[in-house]
Design a protein around this motif. Structure first.
Motif, PDB file in Angstrom:
ATOM      1  N   THR A   1       6.276   9.459   1.074  1.00 33.17           N
ATOM      2  CA  THR A   1       5.063   8.707   0.747  1.00 33.17           C
ATOM      3  C   THR A   1       4.817   7.570   1.734  1.00 33.17           C
ATOM      4  OG1 THR A   1       6.491   7.653  -0.892  1.00 33.17           O
ATOM      5  CG2 THR A   1       4.866   9.203  -1.701  1.00 33.17           C
ATOM      6  N   ARG A   2       5.742   7.429   2.700  1.00 32.83           N
ATOM      7  CA  ARG A   2       5.595   6.431   3.749  1.00 32.83           C
ATOM      8  C   ARG A   2       5.301   5.035   3.202  1.00 32.83           C
ATOM      9  NH1 ARG A   2       5.419   8.602   8.645  1.00 32.83           N
ATOM     10  NH2 ARG A   2       4.357   6.832   9.580  1.00 32.83           N
ATOM     11  N   PRO A   3       6.237   4.511   2.376  1.00 31.51           N
ATOM     12  CA  PRO A   3       6.003   3.182   1.796  1.00 31.51           C
ATOM     13  C   PRO A   3       6.218   2.078   2.824  1.00 31.51           C
ATOM     14  CG  PRO A   3       8.176   3.947   1.212  1.00 31.51           C
ATOM     15  CD  PRO A   3       7.519   5.073   1.964  1.00 31.51           C
ATOM     16  N   SER A   4       5.440   1.014   2.710  1.00 34.26           N
ATOM     17  CA  SER A   4       5.706  -0.198   3.480  1.00 34.26           C
ATOM     18  C   SER A   4       6.795  -0.995   2.764  1.00 34.26           C
ATOM     19  CB  SER A   4       4.447  -1.049   3.596  1.00 34.26           C
ATOM     20  OG  SER A   4       4.137  -1.604   2.332  1.00 34.26           O
ATOM     21  N   GLN A   5       7.381  -1.945   3.441  1.00 34.95           N
ATOM     22  CA  GLN A   5       8.401  -2.766   2.795  1.00 34.95           C
ATOM     23  C   GLN A   5       7.808  -3.531   1.619  1.00 34.95           C
ATOM     24  OE1 GLN A   5      11.126  -3.505   6.808  1.00 34.95           O
ATOM     25  NE2 GLN A   5      10.733  -5.185   5.425  1.00 34.95           N
ATOM     26  N   ARG A   6       6.555  -3.920   1.788  1.00 28.63           N
ATOM     27  CA  ARG A   6       5.893  -4.645   0.701  1.00 28.63           C
ATOM     28  C   ARG A   6       5.784  -3.766  -0.544  1.00 28.63           C
ATOM     29  NH1 ARG A   6       4.888  -9.674  -0.711  1.00 28.63           N
ATOM     30  NH2 ARG A   6       5.165  -9.958   1.523  1.00 28.63           N
ATOM     31  N   GLU A   7       5.448  -2.505  -0.339  1.00 25.56           N
ATOM     32  CA  GLU A   7       5.348  -1.592  -1.478  1.00 25.56           C
ATOM     33  C   GLU A   7       6.714  -1.372  -2.116  1.00 25.56           C
ATOM     34  OE1 GLU A   7       1.637   1.403  -0.708  1.00 25.56           O
ATOM     35  OE2 GLU A   7       3.314   1.577   0.654  1.00 25.56           O
ATOM     36  N   LEU A   8       7.743  -1.236  -1.294  1.00 27.76           N
ATOM     37  CA  LEU A   8       9.094  -1.098  -1.835  1.00 27.76           C
ATOM     38  C   LEU A   8       9.447  -2.319  -2.669  1.00 27.76           C
ATOM     39  CD1 LEU A   8      10.978   0.349   1.284  1.00 27.76           C
ATOM     40  CD2 LEU A   8      10.332   1.567  -0.796  1.00 27.76           C
TER      41      LEU A   8
END
Lengths: 154, 154
Positions: free
Chosen positions: B62-69
DNA sequence: TATTGTTATACTCTATAACTATA
DNA sequence: TATAGTTATAGAGTATAACAATA
């Protein structure tokens, strides 16, 4: 409190991942919300989940020793010392000598401890009901039963 | 691991207290056992529950950004930095620039990361099944559903 | 002006070992 | 010799603030 409720939608798409269906992960997340809610409700009494648990067992009248508290709460004996120190300093519990074993100390609640616990229990009860708002009473009992079988395997 | 399995019987009598019926308390205890079991299963892969979660989301594609993680896992952004640092150092994940936002970094799994995750998932799956041994498959689904409604209130 | 990732820092929590007094 | 409580200490986990690059 960790992440703000700001752009929660931004990470919602990650829920579709396999982690989002993992029972262990859901358990961890539900527990995090549960502890946060409990600590928020307990803040006005100067208690946290840990100290509330110790106070609860002292109030129950089962006269637990620190060793029993340590085993039941899965805390190191040295952590129990710190928790009891704090509660005793605030005169909510007292250490009494165990007549059967002069090494052991029994933890009992003071009248003030019982009174504080009664009010704290109302607050945590309300917080818990709010957290379980989407569950029926039957489901709550089912949930408790299943968690009990996980938490206390025969 | 906290208390040994030595004289567990000594604290069993405390289970009859009101705490022992508290859903929040059962949730905390079930979660503690769950994390301990998961970490034990993950140890041979040099992973813990946290790093496993990050790796899982990277593998999901899903190619998460660190912010999303950070938001999804309810971790502080600075903690995500440390977790990704470690996984990247071991070449299990990589940081890629987000073409839409040059500030953001997208976390993707390497082939080795996918391979490690696949094996780790088998191990945690087995540990989870052992922990839920007393539950039927129907009950497991019920449990997951109820926990989901607590963990992700509408 | 706000946001992403980062660093630094401090604070809490947890784990370990050693000590004392009893058993 | 083993156990209950205690102390001290170090490590892990968590929270906060500040910063550079970018929006």
């Amino acid at each position: 409190m960790t992440a703000s409720a700001k752009s929660v939608a931004g990470s919602d798409r990650l829920r579709a991942s396999s982690l989002g269906d993992d029972v262990s992960f859901l358990l961890a997340r539900a527990n995090a919300l549960s502890i946060a809610a409990a600590n928020a409700a307990l803040a006005e009494f100067g208690l946290k989940a840990r100290s509330y648990s110790v106070l609860s067992l002292a109030v129950a009248g089962t006269r637990p020793s620190q060793r029993e508290l340590s085993e039941f709460l899965r805390l190191d004996p040295s952590q129990v010392v710190a928790l009891v120190d704090e509660l005793e300093r605030r005169a909510l519990v007292a250490r009494e000598p165990d007549p059967c074993d002069r090494r052991a100390k029994v933890i009992v609640a003071t009248p003030e401890g019982r009174e504080t616990f009664a009010r704290a229990q109302l607050a945590t009860g309300a917080a818990e009901r709010a957290l379980h708002a989407d569950l029926s009473e039957d489901e709550r009992e089912q949930l408790a039963d299943m968690l009990r079988r996980i938490a206390y395997p025969e």
